[in-house]
Design an enzyme around this catalytic site. Structure first.
Site, PDB file in Angstrom:
ATOM      1  N   LYS A  13       0.574   2.082   9.911  1.00  0.00           N
ATOM      2  CA  LYS A  13      -0.170   2.765  11.037  1.00  0.00           C
ATOM      3  C   LYS A  13      -1.678   2.481  11.081  1.00  0.00           C
ATOM      4  CE  LYS A  13       0.890   6.526   8.515  1.00  0.00           C
ATOM      5  NZ  LYS A  13       1.432   6.102   7.578  1.00  0.00           N
ATOM      6  N   ARG A  88       1.472  15.492   9.261  1.00  0.00           N
ATOM      7  CA  ARG A  88       2.614  14.952   8.325  1.00  0.00           C
ATOM      8  C   ARG A  88       3.642  16.147   7.838  1.00  0.00           C
ATOM      9  NH1 ARG A  88      -1.145  10.728   6.131  1.00  0.00           N
ATOM     10  NH2 ARG A  88      -0.009   9.481   4.495  1.00  0.00           N
ATOM     11  N   ARG A 127      -1.421  -4.561  -1.602  1.00  0.00           N
ATOM     12  CA  ARG A 127      -2.598  -4.187  -0.738  1.00  0.00           C
ATOM     13  C   ARG A 127      -3.601  -4.001  -1.610  1.00  0.00           C
ATOM     14  NH1 ARG A 127      -2.233   0.537   3.525  1.00  0.00           N
ATOM     15  NH2 ARG A 127      -2.350   2.266   1.718  1.00  0.00           N
ATOM     16  N   ARG A 160      -6.150   0.771  -4.058  1.00  0.00           N
ATOM     17  CA  ARG A 160      -6.299   2.227  -3.931  1.00  0.00           C
ATOM     18  C   ARG A 160      -5.488   2.795  -4.910  1.00  0.00           C
ATOM     19  NH1 ARG A 160      -4.696   3.893   2.066  1.00  0.00           N
ATOM     20  NH2 ARG A 160      -3.510   5.650   1.021  1.00  0.00           N
ATOM     21  N   ARG A 171       5.151   9.057  -2.924  1.00  0.00           N
ATOM     22  CA  ARG A 171       4.497   9.113  -1.388  1.00  0.00           C
ATOM     23  C   ARG A 171       5.939   9.047  -0.387  1.00  0.00           C
ATOM     24  NH1 ARG A 171       0.123   4.915  -1.124  1.00  0.00           N
ATOM     25  NH2 ARG A 171      -0.080   5.468   0.769  1.00  0.00           N
TER      26      ARG A 171
HETATM   27  P1  AMP Z   1      -2.947   7.800   4.191  1.00  0.00           P
HETATM   28  O1  AMP Z   1      -4.341   6.812   4.040  1.00  0.00           O
HETATM   29  O2  AMP Z   1      -2.674   8.128   5.528  1.00  0.00           O
HETATM   30  O3  AMP Z   1      -1.840   6.907   3.503  1.00  0.00           O
HETATM   31  O4  AMP Z   1      -3.054   9.302   3.215  1.00  0.00           O
HETATM   32  C1  AMP Z   1      -3.434   9.057   1.707  1.00  0.00           C
HETATM   33  C2  AMP Z   1      -3.331  10.350   1.242  1.00  0.00           C
HETATM   34  O5  AMP Z   1      -4.063  11.427   1.732  1.00  0.00           O
HETATM   35  C3  AMP Z   1      -1.836  10.904   1.402  1.00  0.00           C
HETATM   36  O6  AMP Z   1      -1.079  10.425   0.412  1.00  0.00           O
HETATM   37  C4  AMP Z   1      -2.085  12.403   1.146  1.00  0.00           C
HETATM   38  O7  AMP Z   1      -2.309  12.795  -0.021  1.00  0.00           O
HETATM   39  C5  AMP Z   1      -3.488  12.702   1.948  1.00  0.00           C
HETATM   40  N1  AMP Z   1      -3.346  12.977   3.339  1.00  0.00           N
HETATM   41  C6  AMP Z   1      -3.567  12.134   4.545  1.00  0.00           C
HETATM   42  N2  AMP Z   1      -3.149  12.763   5.706  1.00  0.00           N
HETATM   43  C7  AMP Z   1      -2.815  13.994   5.243  1.00  0.00           C
HETATM   44  C8  AMP Z   1      -2.331  15.101   5.882  1.00  0.00           C
HETATM   45  N3  AMP Z   1      -1.906  14.946   7.401  1.00  0.00           N
HETATM   46  N4  AMP Z   1      -1.719  15.977   5.395  1.00  0.00           N
HETATM   47  C9  AMP Z   1      -1.737  16.144   4.076  1.00  0.00           C
HETATM   48  N5  AMP Z   1      -2.044  15.135   3.313  1.00  0.00           N
HETATM   49  C10 AMP Z   1      -2.567  14.188   3.777  1.00  0.00           C
END
Ligand code: AMP
Length: 222
Positions: A13, A88, A127, A160, A171
């Site tokens: 994404k 989400r 990654r 990360r 996740r």
């Molecule tokens: P990402 O970088 O999009 O994979 O997000 C990393 C982490 O941030 C996720 O595993 C969640 O813990 C948190 N997070 C990001 N976006 C959201 C969202 N829209 N709702 C809830 N938690 C989020």
């Protein structure tokens, strides 16, 4: 135009959002990036969010909707945005619809990137990112320099905290349980477009652009 990118962790994404925003001149709203920055800066939001990110759980909806509402109120959001990693959950999707409606706007498309789990685990555990500028590296396909310093900014390249295998599996489970139902939500509204995420970055990008351009042509025709 407002777009949202849906897909499991590591579906690509972020990579695609960065390319799409250049082409379509949209604001990139990555909730994951916003949260990581807040954690790095030690803000109250960061302190609240840290434990969720570490375990791979979702940050509560009310906090997320507050972040989006604040971001959409800024002038650079007026021309539209690419939401990357948001919504989400179903309440977040309803909340986004309401926030956009208030601004006399709406979501145009939900682009869903489909990638098999085994590939996601392989991609994410290899990654690496720069802890300064967020540049992406991958020990298999785009290895970081031997000294571990980012080629773009000289920052430290790290893994990360949520890219370790156990957290990745959590996740994925969280995605299936809480986020995947959004496919039906957007499909019911005629907004869902599914794209195969198991292709090269260039091929996925071409397919996404074609999908968006088809949508723009259809809307212009109506
Ligand atoms: P990402 O970088 O999009 O994979 O997000 C990393 C982490 O941030 C996720 O595993 C969640 O813990 C948190 N997070 C990001 N976006 C959201 C969202 N829209 N709702 C809830 N938690 C989020």
């Amino acid at each position: 135009m407002n777009l949202t990118l849906l897909g499991g962790p590591g579906a690509g994404k972020g990579t695609q959002a960065k390319r799409l925003l250049e082409k379509y001149r949209l604001l990139h709203i990555s909730t994951g990036d916003i949260l990581r920055q807040a954690i790095k800066d030690g803000t109250p939001l960061g302190l609240q969010a840290e434990r969720y990110l570490k375990s791979g759980e979702l940050v509560p909806d009310a906090i997320m909707l507050g972040i989006i509402e604040e971001r959409l109120a800024q002038p650079d959001a007026a021309a539209g945005a690419i939401f990357d990693g948001f919504p989400r959950t179903l309440p977040q999707a309803d909340g986004l619809e309401a926030l956009l409606r208030k601004r006399k706007s709406r979501l145009n498309l939900c682009l869903s990137l489909e990638v098999p789990d085994e590939l996601i685990i392989k991609r994410l555990s290899s990654r690496r990112i720069c802890n300064q500028c967020g540049a992406d590296y991958n020990v298999i396909s785009n290895p970081p320099p031997a000294d571990g310093k980012c080629l773009k900014c000289g920052g430290q390249i790290i893994q990360r905290a949520d890219d370790f295998e156990e957290t990745i599996r959590n996740r994925l489970a969280v995605y299936r349980r809480q986020t995947k139902p959004l496919q039906d939500y957007y499909s019911g509204r005629g907004l869902l477009r599914v794209v195969d995420g198991n292709q090269t970055v260039d091929d996925i990008f071409a397919k996404l652009c074609q999908t968006i351009d088809d949508h723009l042509k259809e809307s212009a025709g109506n």
